[in-house]
Scaffold this motif. Structure first.
Motif, PDB file in Angstrom:
ATOM      1  N   ASN A  89     -13.581 -21.037  27.832  1.00  0.00           N
ATOM      2  CA  ASN A  89     -13.220 -21.789  26.630  1.00  0.00           C
ATOM      3  C   ASN A  89     -12.469 -23.088  26.919  1.00  0.00           C
ATOM      4  O   ASN A  89     -12.698 -24.094  26.252  1.00  0.00           O
ATOM      5  CB  ASN A  89     -12.410 -20.913  25.674  1.00  0.00           C
ATOM      6  N   LYS A  90     -11.604 -23.082  27.894  1.00  0.00           N
ATOM      7  CA  LYS A  90     -10.800 -24.269  28.195  1.00  0.00           C
ATOM      8  C   LYS A  90     -11.631 -25.421  28.775  1.00  0.00           C
ATOM      9  O   LYS A  90     -11.171 -26.556  28.825  1.00  0.00           O
ATOM     10  CB  LYS A  90      -9.651 -23.908  29.136  1.00  0.00           C
ATOM     11  N   PHE A  91     -12.854 -25.157  29.193  1.00  0.00           N
ATOM     12  CA  PHE A  91     -13.703 -26.200  29.775  1.00  0.00           C
ATOM     13  C   PHE A  91     -14.602 -26.883  28.744  1.00  0.00           C
ATOM     14  O   PHE A  91     -15.234 -27.888  29.046  1.00  0.00           O
ATOM     15  CB  PHE A  91     -14.561 -25.615  30.906  1.00  0.00           C
ATOM     16  N   PHE A  92     -14.653 -26.349  27.539  1.00  0.00           N
ATOM     17  CA  PHE A  92     -15.482 -26.932  26.480  1.00  0.00           C
ATOM     18  C   PHE A  92     -14.857 -28.249  26.007  1.00  0.00           C
ATOM     19  O   PHE A  92     -13.638 -28.413  26.036  1.00  0.00           O
ATOM     20  CB  PHE A  92     -15.599 -25.972  25.295  1.00  0.00           C
ATOM     21  N   PRO A  93     -15.699 -29.171  25.542  1.00  0.00           N
ATOM     22  CA  PRO A  93     -15.158 -30.422  25.008  1.00  0.00           C
ATOM     23  C   PRO A  93     -14.326 -30.153  23.752  1.00  0.00           C
ATOM     24  O   PRO A  93     -14.598 -29.214  23.011  1.00  0.00           O
ATOM     25  CB  PRO A  93     -16.398 -31.243  24.644  1.00  0.00           C
ATOM     26  N   SER A  94     -13.333 -31.014  23.528  1.00  0.00           N
ATOM     27  CA  SER A  94     -12.530 -30.855  22.324  1.00  0.00           C
ATOM     28  C   SER A  94     -13.220 -31.546  21.149  1.00  0.00           C
ATOM     29  O   SER A  94     -14.163 -32.318  21.327  1.00  0.00           O
ATOM     30  CB  SER A  94     -11.123 -31.419  22.548  1.00  0.00           C
ATOM     31  N   GLU A  95     -12.729 -31.252  19.960  1.00  0.00           N
ATOM     32  CA  GLU A  95     -13.300 -31.851  18.757  1.00  0.00           C
ATOM     33  C   GLU A  95     -12.953 -33.333  18.722  1.00  0.00           C
ATOM     34  O   GLU A  95     -11.849 -33.721  19.069  1.00  0.00           O
ATOM     35  CB  GLU A  95     -12.743 -31.143  17.524  1.00  0.00           C
ATOM     36  N   GLU A  96     -13.911 -34.150  18.301  1.00  0.00           N
ATOM     37  CA  GLU A  96     -13.680 -35.592  18.227  1.00  0.00           C
ATOM     38  C   GLU A  96     -14.731 -36.264  17.364  1.00  0.00           C
ATOM     39  O   GLU A  96     -15.800 -35.709  17.119  1.00  0.00           O
ATOM     40  CB  GLU A  96     -13.694 -36.207  19.629  1.00  0.00           C
ATOM     41  N   ASP A  97     -14.424 -37.459  16.911  1.00  0.00           N
ATOM     42  CA  ASP A  97     -15.362 -38.306  16.172  1.00  0.00           C
ATOM     43  C   ASP A  97     -16.094 -37.573  15.055  1.00  0.00           C
ATOM     44  O   ASP A  97     -17.301 -37.714  14.897  1.00  0.00           O
ATOM     45  CB  ASP A  97     -16.403 -38.929  17.124  1.00  0.00           C
ATOM     46  N   GLY A  98     -15.381 -36.764  14.288  1.00  0.00           N
ATOM     47  CA  GLY A  98     -16.007 -36.075  13.168  1.00  0.00           C
ATOM     48  C   GLY A  98     -16.776 -34.828  13.556  1.00  0.00           C
ATOM     49  O   GLY A  98     -17.383 -34.189  12.704  1.00  0.00           O
ATOM     50  N   TYR A  99     -16.788 -34.482  14.825  1.00  0.00           N
ATOM     51  CA  TYR A  99     -17.470 -33.262  15.282  1.00  0.00           C
ATOM     52  C   TYR A  99     -16.480 -32.102  15.268  1.00  0.00           C
ATOM     53  O   TYR A  99     -15.312 -32.264  15.595  1.00  0.00           O
ATOM     54  CB  TYR A  99     -18.015 -33.432  16.701  1.00  0.00           C
TER      55      TYR A  99
END
Length: 169
Positions: free
Chosen positions: A59-69
């Motif tokens: 889980n810690k390697f997943f991209p974080s939320e950004e730009d409305g995603y």
């Protein structure tokens, strides 16, 4: 008078014998009993390798939320973690990390790869999937919307923390 009493006793004895024999008769094996016994005894070929990494570690390697995603984790099990990528409430892609220890064939498809994303071998699977091999881990992005292109998939793969994932081994 003796005849009716004898008939009742005979009927009672007959009923008792009938119940005893049917109750003690072994049950015929069901349609799936043999397969169940074989799969329970089987030690090799299990779906997930014993030494596969726990999904919670990914889980810690997943991209974080950004730009409305928005990232919504949907599945986490031994050897695998998955999240939906949403924009404006609609699912546009699936992000996943899997340990190829359980599925050696998954890593084999990268052996002839000439494409790279973030210095890791990459493959396109059909028109909707892009994956990279990071050590023994496969990072994959699947388009769920026609607007989410191969270029978008490659960009999102680069947003994973691939270098730290490579150290996880």
């Amino acid at each position: 008078m003796i005849v009716p009493r004898t008939r009742r006793m005979f009927a009672a004895v007959l009923l008792s014998v009938l119940l005893l024999t049917t109750a003690c008769t072994p049950k015929a094996p069901g349609r799936f009993d043999q397969v169940q016994q074989e799969s329970s005894r089987q030690k090799t070929g299990q779906a997930v390798a014993k030494n596969a990494t726990q999904g919670s570690e990914f889980n810690k390697f997943f991209p974080s939320e950004e730009d409305g995603y928005q990232r919504v984790f949907t599945q986490e099990k031994k050897g695998f973690a998955e999240a939906k990528l949403k924009k404006d409430g609609k699912e546009v892609a699936m992000l996943s990390i899997s340990d190829t220890t359980s599925t050696p064939g998954a890593a084999a498809k990268f052996s002839n790869s000439t494409e790279k994303i973030a210095d890791y071998p990459a493959v396109e699977v059909g028109n909707t999937q892009t994956a990279v091999l990071v050590g023994k881990y496969q990072v994959k992005v699947l388009s769920r919307s026609p607007s989410f292109t191969a270029s978008d998939r490659a960009d999102w793969i680069e947003k994973f923390d691939l270098d730290d994932l490579a150290k996880l081994q």
